[in-house]
Design a protein around this motif. Structure first.
Motif, mmCIF file in Angstrom:
data_model
loop_
_atom_site.group_PDB
_atom_site.id
_atom_site.type_symbol
_atom_site.label_atom_id
_atom_site.label_comp_id
_atom_site.label_asym_id
_atom_site.label_seq_id
_atom_site.Cartn_x
_atom_site.Cartn_y
_atom_site.Cartn_z
ATOM 1 N N ARG A 321 0.773 -1.058 -0.175
ATOM 2 C CA ARG A 321 0.005 0.210 0.033
ATOM 3 C C ARG A 321 0.786 1.392 0.019
ATOM 4 N NH1 ARG A 321 -1.279 4.235 0.038
ATOM 5 N NH2 ARG A 321 -3.016 5.481 1.053
ATOM 6 N N HIS A 371 -7.928 5.165 1.475
ATOM 7 C CA HIS A 371 -8.303 5.145 2.903
ATOM 8 C C HIS A 371 -9.721 4.741 2.625
ATOM 9 C CE1 HIS A 371 -4.393 7.028 3.352
ATOM 10 N NE2 HIS A 371 -4.735 8.035 2.551
ATOM 11 N N ASN A 376 -11.935 8.172 1.161
ATOM 12 C CA ASN A 376 -10.727 9.055 0.493
ATOM 13 C C ASN A 376 -9.777 8.200 -0.688
ATOM 14 O OD1 ASN A 376 -7.872 10.767 1.887
ATOM 15 N ND2 ASN A 376 -8.429 10.768 0.031
ATOM 16 N N HIS A 378 -7.283 8.254 -3.833
ATOM 17 C CA HIS A 378 -6.299 8.923 -4.569
ATOM 18 C C HIS A 378 -6.290 8.476 -6.085
ATOM 19 C CE1 HIS A 378 -4.961 10.707 -0.854
ATOM 20 N NE2 HIS A 378 -4.493 9.367 -0.348
ATOM 21 N N GLU A 410 -7.367 15.442 1.969
ATOM 22 C CA GLU A 410 -6.202 15.495 2.986
ATOM 23 C C GLU A 410 -4.808 15.909 2.305
ATOM 24 O OE1 GLU A 410 -4.842 11.496 4.004
ATOM 25 O OE2 GLU A 410 -4.256 10.944 1.967
ATOM 26 N N HIS A 411 -4.747 16.342 0.900
ATOM 27 C CA HIS A 411 -3.542 16.953 0.677
ATOM 28 C C HIS A 411 -3.698 18.530 0.457
ATOM 29 C CE1 HIS A 411 -2.773 12.913 -1.868
ATOM 30 N NE2 HIS A 411 -2.634 12.808 -0.524
#
Ligand code: 2HG
Ligand code: ZN
Length: 458
Positions: A321, A371, A376, A378, A410-411
């Motif tokens: 991961r 996640h 979440n 990506h 989150e970024h």
């Protein structure tokens, strides 16, 4: 080349070794981790104390000079690198770490402390940090705070905002604001720490924080298993969450991401067969192993499971991961979308994304992982031209908004997603954010162009 008087004045504040103008020396500060965002800097300045940060900011304010604060430069949205002649303010030398308060479970950490250093410091004192993610060796406290970073432990301990009790910050005018509160209860006035977390260096420069620690887990068990679909993954997640197993992490990736990570990182297959969807769960606390086994053993949806309890075995499972990001970079410069949708919509969202992309840019490859518990994902795009990237970004983020999701889970928004802010923030909300920005940074000198469009007066 004629010397730059501003750089000379900055060098007098921080010392000549920490004011860099030579392009070879500033190169590492001018391009972001993805390689997608890069620009010229007037200079890179590395103050060693809060007072030096204040003096740097006061000097830049007097000169009308824009400043880009930077931590470990692991950001993925172009928010920490210069766009056109800014001063890069690196907080990397603010590495102070005070002794852990053994009763209150807090620690004072400088903005330049790496996440790994904070974790090691906390563990040595019998505590732990509630945040973790793959770039821990480079990412710094200041950057974590600036982006309200998330990572893999949010489902247990919350995001960075939930870990920050107090902050010390320097305003655009060079004034030090000290809100280093350590008290668990303090309802006195506006929540300045909460406001600065996630402000992406646009409101003030965070120099130190009071970080709230968490008790360490006495035992941890990590399980990687294969499933048929997102819906199955969510069913298993629900079972584990209500099975008296304390869930510490719930991550996911698909077949394509596993293939990529195995190819670039040279990893053996984690399971005997191939599966459409993989889930990595971590349970913690006494009895975690038994609790997880109770759910997974013989569970009809779980095709096969690899389990590890020792540190080396767990790290080997996590590698599938955690190494995806670096393996994507090995393929090319990615366009990164860091989105969230309600977890129950993950299956439908995951189906729609490749359709949307294929309809606009058939050669673009899509990789997505993330996640599970927070929905979440990506979404990484490879082989996109800038024009394709823009079109696909708009379409995918519009899809996200339609699901009631977040375009920046989150970024942070950075430069990359500023133009899409209106998709999930309404005009009244953006106007309030603009008013806060104007109050704290009236001349728009702090990280201009990040999050909000640069102010008209510069
Ligand atoms: C992760 O969850 C990071 O590994 C990076 O947030 C995500 O590379 C990415 O897109
Ligand atoms: Zn992530």
């Amino acid at each position: 080349v004629a010397a730059d008087p501003l750089a000379e004045a900055l060098a007098r504040i921080v010392g000549p070794a920490d004011c860099l103008t030579d392009p070879d020396l500033t190169a590492g500060y001018r391009t972001d981790w993805t390689g997608r965002f890069t620009g010229p800097a007037r200079c890179v300045v590395r103050p060693g104390t809060t007072d030096e940060v204040a003096a740097v900011m006061a000097l830049c304010a007097a000169a009308g000079q824009a400043v880009v604060p930077q931590g470990g430069n692991t950001g993925l949205v172009g928010g920490g690198v210069p766009r056109g002649g800014e001063v890069v303010l690196s907080l990397s030398r603010l590495v102070e770490l005070e002794a852990v308060d053994p009763v209150g479970g807090t620690v004072v950490a400088g903005a330049g402390v790496t996440l790994a250093a904070l974790q090691a410091h906390a563990l040595a004192a019998g505590w732990d940090v509630g945040i973790d993610f793959a770039s821990r060796d480079s990412a710094t406290v200041g950057g974590l705070v600036a982006t309200n970073a998330g990572g893999t432990r949010v489902l247990r301990h919350g995001d960075v905002r939930a870990q920050i009790r107090g902050v010390e910050a320097v305003t655009a005018a060079g004034v030090v604001v000290d809100r280093m509160t350590r008290l668990p209860k303090d309802s006195t006035g506006y929540d300045l720490p909460g406001l600065l977390v996630g402000s992406e260096g646009t409101l003030a420069v965070v120099t130190r924080v009071v970080w709230r620690l968490v008790p360490p887990a006495p035992e941890r068990v990590t399980a990687l298993f294969g499933l048929a679909s997102y819906d199955d993954a969510l069913t298993v997640l629900g079972e584990v969450r209500t099975a008296h197993a304390v869930l510490g992490a719930a991550e996911t990736f698909g077949r394509a991401e596993l293939e990529l990570v195995r190819r670039h990182a040279g990893l053996a297959p984690p399971l005997r067969a191939d599966h459409p969807r993989y889930v990595l769960l971590e349970c913690e606390g006494r009895g975690a192993v038994e609790a997880l086994a109770r759910v997974l053993d013989g569970y009809p949806l779980v095709a096969e499971t690899a389990v590890a309890v020792d540190a080396a075995g767990r790290a080997a499972l996590w590698a599938y991961r955690e190494r995806i990001t670096e393996c994507i970079n090995a393929e090319g410069v990615p366009v990164k979308l860091d989105v969230a949708v309600p977890p129950t919509s993950l299956g439908r969202f995951e189906e729609r994304v490749p359709e949307v992309v294929a309809g606009m840019a058939p050669n673009v490859r899509v990789l997505s992982f993330g996640h599970l518990a927070e929905g979440n994902l990506h979404v990484n795009l490879l082989d996109a031209t800038e024009a394709e990237a823009e079109a696909v970004e708009g379409a995918v983020l519009t899809l996200v908004a339609g699901f009631g999701g977040s375009i920046s889970a989150e970024h942070g928004v950075g430069i990359a997603k500023r133009r899409w802010l209106h998709l999930t923030r309404n005009p009244e909300d953006i106007a309030v954010m603009r008013a806060i920005k104007d109050a704290l940074d009236p001349h728009g000198l702090l990280n201009p162009g990040v999050l909000l469009a640069p102010a008209a007066d510069g």
